[in-house]
Enzyme design. Structure first.
Site, PDB file in Angstrom:
ATOM      1  CD1 TRP A 186      -2.605   1.789   0.362  1.00 47.98           C
ATOM      2  CD2 TRP A 186      -1.311   2.517   2.038  1.00 47.98           C
ATOM      3  NE1 TRP A 186      -2.937   3.100   0.604  1.00 47.98           N
ATOM      4  CE2 TRP A 186      -2.160   3.562   1.624  1.00 47.98           C
ATOM      5  CE3 TRP A 186      -0.411   2.747   3.080  1.00 47.98           C
ATOM      6  CZ2 TRP A 186      -2.136   4.823   2.217  1.00 47.98           C
ATOM      7  CZ3 TRP A 186      -0.376   4.003   3.667  1.00 47.98           C
ATOM      8  CH2 TRP A 186      -1.237   5.024   3.242  1.00 47.98           C
ATOM      9  CD  GLU A 227      -4.434  -1.551   1.910  1.00 42.58           C
ATOM     10  OE1 GLU A 227      -3.288  -1.921   2.264  1.00 42.58           O
ATOM     11  OE2 GLU A 227      -5.265  -1.089   2.702  1.00 42.58           O
ATOM     12  CE  LYS A 229      -6.571   5.749   2.230  1.00 47.71           C
ATOM     13  NZ  LYS A 229      -5.739   5.782   3.421  1.00 47.71           N
ATOM     14  CG  ASP A 260      -8.437  -0.905   4.330  1.00 47.21           C
ATOM     15  OD1 ASP A 260      -9.503  -0.467   4.817  1.00 47.21           O
ATOM     16  OD2 ASP A 260      -7.367  -0.897   4.961  1.00 47.21           O
ATOM     17  CG  HIS A 263      -8.537   1.812   1.602  1.00 46.22           C
ATOM     18  ND1 HIS A 263      -7.302   1.402   1.167  1.00 46.22           N
ATOM     19  CD2 HIS A 263      -8.359   2.212   2.888  1.00 46.22           C
ATOM     20  CE1 HIS A 263      -6.433   1.515   2.150  1.00 46.22           C
ATOM     21  NE2 HIS A 263      -7.055   1.997   3.203  1.00 46.22           N
ATOM     22  CG  HIS A 287      -5.659  -4.373   4.880  1.00 46.99           C
ATOM     23  ND1 HIS A 287      -4.772  -3.331   4.867  1.00 46.99           N
ATOM     24  CD2 HIS A 287      -4.910  -5.498   4.861  1.00 46.99           C
ATOM     25  CE1 HIS A 287      -3.532  -3.801   4.835  1.00 46.99           C
ATOM     26  NE2 HIS A 287      -3.604  -5.121   4.820  1.00 46.99           N
ATOM     27  CG  ASP A 295      -8.892   4.574   5.592  1.00 38.17           C
ATOM     28  OD1 ASP A 295      -9.362   3.520   6.039  1.00 38.17           O
ATOM     29  OD2 ASP A 295      -7.712   4.693   5.214  1.00 38.17           O
ATOM     30  CG  ASP A 297      -7.547   2.385   9.486  1.00 33.75           C
ATOM     31  OD1 ASP A 297      -7.650   1.316   8.899  1.00 33.75           O
ATOM     32  OD2 ASP A 297      -7.101   3.420   8.945  1.00 33.75           O
ATOM     33  CG  ASP A 327      -5.237  -1.630   8.129  1.00 33.81           C
ATOM     34  OD1 ASP A 327      -4.666  -1.136   9.112  1.00 33.81           O
ATOM     35  OD2 ASP A 327      -5.208  -1.111   6.988  1.00 33.81           O
TER      36      ASP A 327
HETATM   37  C1  RNT Z   1      -3.775   2.797   4.741  1.00 35.23           C
HETATM   38  C2  RNT Z   1      -3.830   1.347   4.459  1.00 35.23           C
HETATM   39  C3  RNT Z   1      -2.702   0.525   5.016  1.00 35.23           C
HETATM   40  C4  RNT Z   1      -2.337   0.866   6.449  1.00 35.23           C
HETATM   41  C5  RNT Z   1      -1.428  -0.134   7.100  1.00 35.23           C
HETATM   42  C6  RNT Z   1      -0.840   0.365   8.368  1.00 35.23           C
HETATM   43  O1  RNT Z   1      -4.871   3.467   4.329  1.00 35.23           O
HETATM   44  O2  RNT Z   1      -5.043   0.823   4.897  1.00 35.23           O
HETATM   45  O3  RNT Z   1      -2.988  -0.798   4.852  1.00 35.23           O
HETATM   46  O4  RNT Z   1      -3.456   1.046   7.267  1.00 35.23           O
HETATM   47  O5  RNT Z   1      -0.482  -0.515   6.192  1.00 35.23           O
HETATM   48 ZN    ZN Z   2      -5.241  -1.298   4.806  1.00 28.64          ZN
END
Ligand code: RNT
Ligand code: ZN
Length: 419
Positions: A186, A227, A229, A260, A263, A287, A295, A297, A327
């Site tokens: 990513w 990955e 986004k 993810d 994302h 993720h 985003d 998390d 994640d």
């Molecule tokens: C960031 C991505 C990525 C990170 C990690 C820490 O938007 O989701 O995967 O969160 O690599």
């Molecule tokens: Zn991620």
């Protein structure tokens, strides 16, 4: 562990009414590997002692006491988390967790297997496989938000070297652990405001990716995922590595696509994408995360989307084609509890999906009886799933309920509060 059998036989009967064998479901649920990310333990800090802090459009908020400061502390905390997790667990590392060798902390273009040797020895002892991520952020050479697509070739070369080294490291970890390492790429390349040129950064990113991925590795040792986004903090207007971009890249280059959950547009769900993407790519990575308005998390909860993700995988028989990784990072609550609760939720969702009468629900759908489909879809929600979860925890010697709460509080009192 006293709750092991309370109501379990009754629960078995309830599920049997829908043709579900609970013990078979439990066995299947515990076999599905879940890769638990190391970065919840120290707020995506890593061991490099860089002063710049986190960047790349992601952020951890909160200052709960007791964060892991060293590899030893992080591994001890992870062991504590593992003690709460039934089922096959892996550890998801990031290159920023490289350990110094001979007192030397390597820059990103210098990392090598030796910096992860302790992790491998520890993982082999703990009986967990390892997955990996190169780290293209939290570094002065990425602070403008453009690592791999930078206009400056020197910067791009630096990050390509990082990617190449991380692939070597992943392959070596795969050899040493005897388990294929998912290496997830990513990169934050993007722009805060409307760009004048959306194409050129994508050309540069493609060139960097192709250079990094030139070498072929044995899939039994490592596989790469990319990955995608949509946006991040400080790159709200443009991300070079968007969904379409990486979907195309993954298809044409034989890579896994990593989806993810945070994302995409806030109303877009990755559960909806799994079966679509897997028509074109043999394997994907996830993720599993929870974005709240952005985003962000947040720790994953056992909500409709988490259940839907697990259902898509399990109901369609896709467990061997989806590598599940977590994640999330929350520093505002006890990190160990956050870590464990999110990971347990993933396992709960997988088990719940296996305990759902999906065959009957699909039969109703195929017979055109959408009322029955709806009735069943709502009935299963209140089946005694909690009783089965308690049974799983007790029979795998993991605590649950008040015992779980007392346990993480005890760890906080005896370990975390002394840091
Ligand atoms: C960031 C991505 C990525 C990170 C990690 C820490 O938007 O989701 O995967 O969160 O690599
Ligand atoms: Zn991620």
């Amino acid at each position: 562990m006293a709750r092991k059998n309370i109501g379990f036989e009754v629960a078995e009967e309830c599920f049997a009414e829908y043709g579900i064998n609970v013990k078979e479901a439990i066995d299947a649920a515990l076999e599905i590997p879940v890769s638990v990310h190391c970065w919840q333990g120290d707020d995506v800090g890593g061991f490099e002692n860089m002063d710049g802090g986190l960047d790349g459009g992601i952020a951890v908020t909160g200052n709960y006491p007791g964060k892991a400061r060293t590899p030893e502390e992080l591994r001890a905390d992870f062991e504590q988390v593992l003690s709460y997790l039934p089922g096959k667990t892996r550890i998801y590392l990031h290159a920023m967790y490289a350990e110094p060798v001979g007192g030397i902390s390597p820059d990103r273009d210098q990392v090598s297997y030796g910096n992860f040797k302790n992790w491998v020895e520890w993982a082999n002892k703990a009986g967990v496989g390892i997955d990996f991520n190169p780290t293209f952020f939290a570094h002065p050479k990425a602070s403008d938000g453009w690592p791999l697509a930078n206009r400056d070739k020197g910067i791009r070369d630096f990050w390509v070297e990082h990617g190449l080294r991380c692939r070597e490291i992943a392959a070596e970890i795969g050899t040493k652990t005897g388990s294929s390492v998912l290496n997830n790429f990513w990169t934050p390349d993007g722009s805060k405001d409307t760009p004048a040129d959306r194409l050129a950064p994508r050309d540069r990113l493609m060139d960097s990716l192709d250079r990094m991925f030139k070498e072929k590795y044995d899939a039994a040792k490592t596989v790469d995922s990319v990955e995608c986004k949509l946006f991040g903090m400080g790159c709200e207007s443009y991300t070079a590595g968007s969904h379409e971009y990486y979907m195309g890249y993954a298809i044409t280059r034989g890579k896994l696509l990593c989806l993810d959950a945070g994302h995409f547009h806030p109303t877009e769900l990755i559960s909806e994408k799994i079966s679509a993407v897997l028509k074109f790519i043999p394997e994907i990575a996830l993720h599993v995360s929870r974005g709240v308005r952005w985003d962000s998390d947040h720790v994953v909860t056992l909500n409709d989307e988490l259940n839907a993700i697990a259902q898509e995988i399990v109901w369609n028989g896709l467990t061997s084609r989806v590598r599940i990784g977590l994640d999330y990072f929350d520093a505002s609550i006890n990190r160990i509890a956050a870590w464990a609760i999110g990971a347990r939720n993933m396992r709960k969702a997988l088990l719940f999906a296996l305990l759902t009468p999906y065959k009957k629900i699909r039969e109703a759908e195929n017979a055109g009886d959408n009322t029955l489909r709806f009735a069943l879809q709502e009935e299963y929600r209140t089946l005694p799933f909690g009783v089965v979860w308690d049974y799983v925890c007790a029979s795998t010697e993991k605590c649950t309920g008040q015992e779980f709460i007392d346990s993480y509080k005890g760890y906080e009192k005896n370990v975390l509060s002394k840091r």
